[in-house]
Write a protein that holds these residues in place. Structure first.
Motif, PDB file in Angstrom:
ATOM      1  N   MET A  90       0.856  -1.185   0.000  1.00 27.80           N
ATOM      2  CA  MET A  90       0.000   0.000   0.000  1.00 27.80           C
ATOM      3  C   MET A  90       0.896   1.242   0.000  1.00 27.80           C
ATOM      4  N   THR A  91       0.651   2.154  -0.904  1.00 34.38           N
ATOM      5  CA  THR A  91       1.475   3.338  -1.014  1.00 34.38           C
ATOM      6  C   THR A  91       1.020   4.390  -0.048  1.00 34.38           C
ATOM      7  N   ARG A  92       1.970   5.283   0.256  1.00 37.15           N
ATOM      8  CA  ARG A  92       1.671   6.368   1.169  1.00 37.15           C
ATOM      9  C   ARG A  92       1.327   7.592   0.359  1.00 37.15           C
ATOM     10  N   SER A  93       0.330   8.305   0.809  1.00 39.60           N
ATOM     11  CA  SER A  93      -0.029   9.537   0.137  1.00 39.60           C
ATOM     12  C   SER A  93       0.539  10.754   0.834  1.00 39.60           C
ATOM     13  N   GLY A  94       1.082  10.579   2.037  1.00 44.24           N
ATOM     14  CA  GLY A  94       1.744  11.657   2.740  1.00 44.24           C
ATOM     15  C   GLY A  94       0.800  12.796   3.045  1.00 44.24           C
ATOM     16  N   PRO A  95       1.351  13.983   3.262  1.00 46.10           N
ATOM     17  CA  PRO A  95       0.523  15.112   3.642  1.00 46.10           C
ATOM     18  C   PRO A  95      -0.396  15.575   2.536  1.00 46.10           C
ATOM     19  N   LEU A  96      -0.156  15.117   1.297  1.00 49.54           N
ATOM     20  CA  LEU A  96      -1.025  15.563   0.215  1.00 49.54           C
ATOM     21  C   LEU A  96      -2.450  15.075   0.391  1.00 49.54           C
ATOM     22  N   THR A  97      -2.637  13.972   1.093  1.00 48.66           N
ATOM     23  CA  THR A  97      -3.989  13.465   1.279  1.00 48.66           C
ATOM     24  C   THR A  97      -4.815  14.387   2.154  1.00 48.66           C
ATOM     25  N   ARG A  98      -4.154  15.247   2.913  1.00 45.06           N
ATOM     26  CA  ARG A  98      -4.874  16.170   3.773  1.00 45.06           C
ATOM     27  C   ARG A  98      -4.908  17.576   3.194  1.00 45.06           C
ATOM     28  N   PHE A  99      -4.418  17.737   1.932  1.00 44.72           N
ATOM     29  CA  PHE A  99      -4.305  19.068   1.358  1.00 44.72           C
ATOM     30  C   PHE A  99      -5.680  19.618   1.032  1.00 44.72           C
ATOM     31  N   ASN A 100      -5.922  20.823   1.490  1.00 44.30           N
ATOM     32  CA  ASN A 100      -7.188  21.488   1.231  1.00 44.30           C
ATOM     33  C   ASN A 100      -6.915  22.655   0.304  1.00 44.30           C
ATOM     34  N   PRO A 101      -7.172  22.570  -0.994  1.00 47.97           N
ATOM     35  CA  PRO A 101      -6.751  23.588  -1.929  1.00 47.97           C
ATOM     36  C   PRO A 101      -7.344  24.940  -1.588  1.00 47.97           C
ATOM     37  N   ALA A 102      -6.497  25.952  -1.740  1.00 51.26           N
ATOM     38  CA  ALA A 102      -6.938  27.307  -1.440  1.00 51.26           C
ATOM     39  C   ALA A 102      -7.387  28.026  -2.704  1.00 51.26           C
ATOM     40  N   GLN A 103      -7.850  27.280  -3.709  1.00 54.73           N
ATOM     41  CA  GLN A 103      -8.295  27.850  -4.965  1.00 54.73           C
ATOM     42  C   GLN A 103      -9.762  27.511  -5.170  1.00 54.73           C
ATOM     43  N   PRO A 104     -10.682  28.199  -4.501  1.00 51.08           N
ATOM     44  CA  PRO A 104     -12.102  27.901  -4.672  1.00 51.08           C
ATOM     45  C   PRO A 104     -12.542  28.232  -6.085  1.00 51.08           C
ATOM     46  N   GLY A 105     -13.523  27.486  -6.611  1.00 51.40           N
ATOM     47  CA  GLY A 105     -14.069  27.774  -7.915  1.00 51.40           C
ATOM     48  C   GLY A 105     -13.396  27.047  -9.055  1.00 51.40           C
ATOM     49  N   ALA A 106     -12.465  26.121  -8.790  1.00 47.66           N
ATOM     50  CA  ALA A 106     -11.792  25.400  -9.869  1.00 47.66           C
ATOM     51  C   ALA A 106     -12.798  24.590 -10.674  1.00 47.66           C
ATOM     52  N   ALA A 107     -13.721  23.910  -9.977  1.00 47.16           N
ATOM     53  CA  ALA A 107     -14.741  23.129 -10.691  1.00 47.16           C
ATOM     54  C   ALA A 107     -15.666  24.051 -11.488  1.00 47.16           C
ATOM     55  N   GLY A 108     -16.006  25.219 -10.918  1.00 44.93           N
ATOM     56  CA  GLY A 108     -16.851  26.158 -11.629  1.00 44.93           C
ATOM     57  C   GLY A 108     -16.189  26.689 -12.886  1.00 44.93           C
ATOM     58  N   MET A 109     -14.882  26.971 -12.810  1.00 45.11           N
ATOM     59  CA  MET A 109     -14.160  27.448 -13.989  1.00 45.11           C
ATOM     60  C   MET A 109     -14.089  26.367 -15.061  1.00 45.11           C
TER      61      MET A 109
ATOM     62  N   GLY B 183      17.809  11.729  -1.682  1.00 44.39           N
ATOM     63  CA  GLY B 183      17.183  10.409  -1.669  1.00 44.39           C
ATOM     64  C   GLY B 183      15.915  10.383  -0.847  1.00 44.39           C
ATOM     65  N   LEU B 184      15.919  11.091   0.282  1.00 50.30           N
ATOM     66  CA  LEU B 184      14.737  11.133   1.143  1.00 50.30           C
ATOM     67  C   LEU B 184      13.557  11.772   0.426  1.00 50.30           C
ATOM     68  N   VAL B 185      13.778  12.922  -0.221  1.00 48.15           N
ATOM     69  CA  VAL B 185      12.690  13.620  -0.914  1.00 48.15           C
ATOM     70  C   VAL B 185      12.182  12.794  -2.081  1.00 48.15           C
ATOM     71  N   SER B 186      13.110  12.275  -2.898  1.00 43.47           N
ATOM     72  CA  SER B 186      12.683  11.529  -4.080  1.00 43.47           C
ATOM     73  C   SER B 186      11.957  10.241  -3.696  1.00 43.47           C
ATOM     74  N   GLU B 187      12.425   9.549  -2.674  1.00 37.73           N
ATOM     75  CA  GLU B 187      11.756   8.313  -2.267  1.00 37.73           C
ATOM     76  C   GLU B 187      10.405   8.601  -1.621  1.00 37.73           C
ATOM     77  N   THR B 188      10.307   9.722  -0.900  1.00 36.79           N
ATOM     78  CA  THR B 188       9.014  10.088  -0.312  1.00 36.79           C
ATOM     79  C   THR B 188       7.995  10.371  -1.400  1.00 36.79           C
ATOM     80  N   ILE B 189       8.395  11.133  -2.420  1.00 37.60           N
ATOM     81  CA  ILE B 189       7.479  11.428  -3.526  1.00 37.60           C
ATOM     82  C   ILE B 189       7.156  10.154  -4.302  1.00 37.60           C
ATOM     83  N   ARG B 190       8.140   9.269  -4.445  1.00 38.72           N
ATOM     84  CA  ARG B 190       7.888   8.006  -5.140  1.00 38.72           C
ATOM     85  C   ARG B 190       6.863   7.156  -4.384  1.00 38.72           C
ATOM     86  N   GLY B 191       6.840   7.309  -3.062  1.00 37.73           N
ATOM     87  CA  GLY B 191       5.890   6.536  -2.265  1.00 37.73           C
ATOM     88  C   GLY B 191       4.484   7.092  -2.270  1.00 37.73           C
TER      89      GLY B 191
END
Length: 419
Positions: free
Chosen positions: A1-20, A369-377
């Motif tokens: 099972m892969t890790r999604s890291g902090p991105l799974t909790r990201f709350n975009p600060a760009q309202p209206g993307a779906a409307g656009m 290596g830490l950054v690249s492997e974290t993003i790879r995960g």
């Protein structure tokens, strides 16, 4: 099972993307409908040819930009067209490129030293710690959330290995004997060794009480059979114990007691030997190397890292709790000292600059290596959705602009053809 890291909790600060996205798609549909209508009535109303040219070119421009925007994140219409779904296919390469960019621009020792030369880290830290509320509090909360997300998202095993390795290497390279000797000598000079002596005397008294049966047994075994026959061994043991108790009491109550003075002289001699005697320094270094090679020390460092990481995350999640109570007073006092004392601020800035530059030189490659492997995960679908959501509003503007610009180009070309 892969890790999604902090991105799974990201709350975009760009309202209206779906409307656009609805607006961009709706504009494309309007252009298609306009093209069909003008084509049907062009023979009756020749002037509609200009509208038709605009709508036709706008459809082409809108479709081209829709394809380009979609191809960044997925296969258009689900078709496996070459060179589409660019971000999911190249997620690992993007992570490596990002990591190399961070290393080359932020983790090279000379670059770090140059960038930090004019940065007042101590002053900023002092203001950060000293400000209990207001704008500084909002900055603290934002920085705290970011720190917590980064600490939870990074590979704990790799990051912990880097931290523990850095600590162990720093201890191994540092000759601890002179440091211990200087610290002990400073304590003796300021009479801060007195609590150490008193603690030693109290420990001796407690050990005496705890081992009274053992002392009596030793006296009984060493006494001759004549003393035992006359029951004098018990009296001898009582005399020895009473004498030792009186000695500990006298040492505790009399600061000028001869034995206490001898203990202080022994501490002073130890401080001198730790700093200047080669045999003592070599013996301490040998003990240090044995400790570092011991598996228990490695386990202790691991527990220390886990507790520190958990405390950092907990403190980052609730910065107000960290800044409250006695701990908060200490931190605010430290902040005022950092901000107000030029000598301390200069020393701290110099230490931070050297430490960061040294860490960049020693661990830049490991951080890559830490950054690249974290993003790879991270999960590719999650990364794609979050990135698309974060920049989705601008991407839809690209589609809208492509539709309008394409229409204008088509209108100009039709005008030139007519002329």
């Amino acid at each position: 099972m892969t890790r999604s890291g902090p991105l799974t909790r990201f709350n975009p600060a760009q309202p209206g993307a779906a409307g656009m996205k609805v607006v961009a798609t709706g504009l494309l549909v309007v252009m298609a409908a306009t093209y069909l209508l003008t084509r049907a009535y062009e023979a009756r109303y020749p002037g509609l040819s200009f509208v038709k040219a605009f709508a036709e070119a706008a459809m082409v421009g809108g479709l081209a930009d829709w394809f380009a925007v979609t191809a960044l994140f997925r296969h258009p219409l689900g078709l496996p067209i070459p060179h589409t779904a660019i971000i999911p296919r190249n997620k690992d390469r993007i992570g490596l490129t990002l990591a190399n960019f961070i290393r080359d621009n932020f983790l090279v020792a000379r670059v770090v030293a140059r960038r930090m030369r004019n940065i007042d880290v101590a002053g900023a830290a002092g203001r950060f710690l000293r400000t209990p509320s207001g704008e500084g509090n909002r900055i603290r909360r934002g920085a705290s959330r970011l720190i917590a997300d980064v600490l939870e998202g990074l590979d704990d095993e790799r990051l912990g290995g880097i931290v523990k390795g850095a600590i162990a290497q720093r201890i191994a390279r540092t000759e601890v004997s002179p440091l211990l000797g200087a610290a002990l000598a400073s304590a003796i000079e300021d009479n801060r060794h007195v609590p150490m002596l008193e603690a030693g005397i109290r420990t001796l008294a407690r050990a005496l009480e705890a081992n009274e049966p053992l002392i009596r047994e030793m006296v009984r075994k060493k006494a001759s059979w004549v003393l035992r026959l006359a029951a004098l061994d018990e009296k001898l043991a009582d005399a020895i114990l009473d004498g030792l108790r009186k000695l500990t009491v006298d040492m505790s109550e009399d600061p000028d007691h001869p034995v206490r003075a001898k203990m202080a002289e022994a501490l002073a001699q130890l401080a001198q030997d730790l700093q200047h005697k080669p045999e003592t320094r070599a013996r301490v270094e040998a003990w240090k190397e044995e400790l570092l090679a011991n598996r228990s020390v490695a386990q202790w460092l691991d527990r220390l890292w886990q507790r520190a990481r958990a405390a950092l995350i907990a403190g980052a999640r609730d910065p107000d709790a960290v800044m409250a109570g006695r701990m908060g007073e200490i931190m605010r006092s430290a902040g005022a000292t950092l901000e107000g004392d030029p000598r301390i601020r200069k020393a701290v800035n110099q230490f931070v600059r050297r430490a960061v530059a040294g860490m960049a030189a020693s661990y830049g490659g490991s951080m890559v290596g830490l950054v690249s492997e974290t993003i790879r995960g991270w999960d590719a679908r999650t990364v794609t959705e979050r990135l698309e959501s974060a920049v989705g509003r601008d991407l839809q503007y690209i589609r809208i602009n492509g539709t309008i610009v394409g229409g204008l180009v088509g209108l100009v070309l039709h005008l030139l053809d007519t002329l």
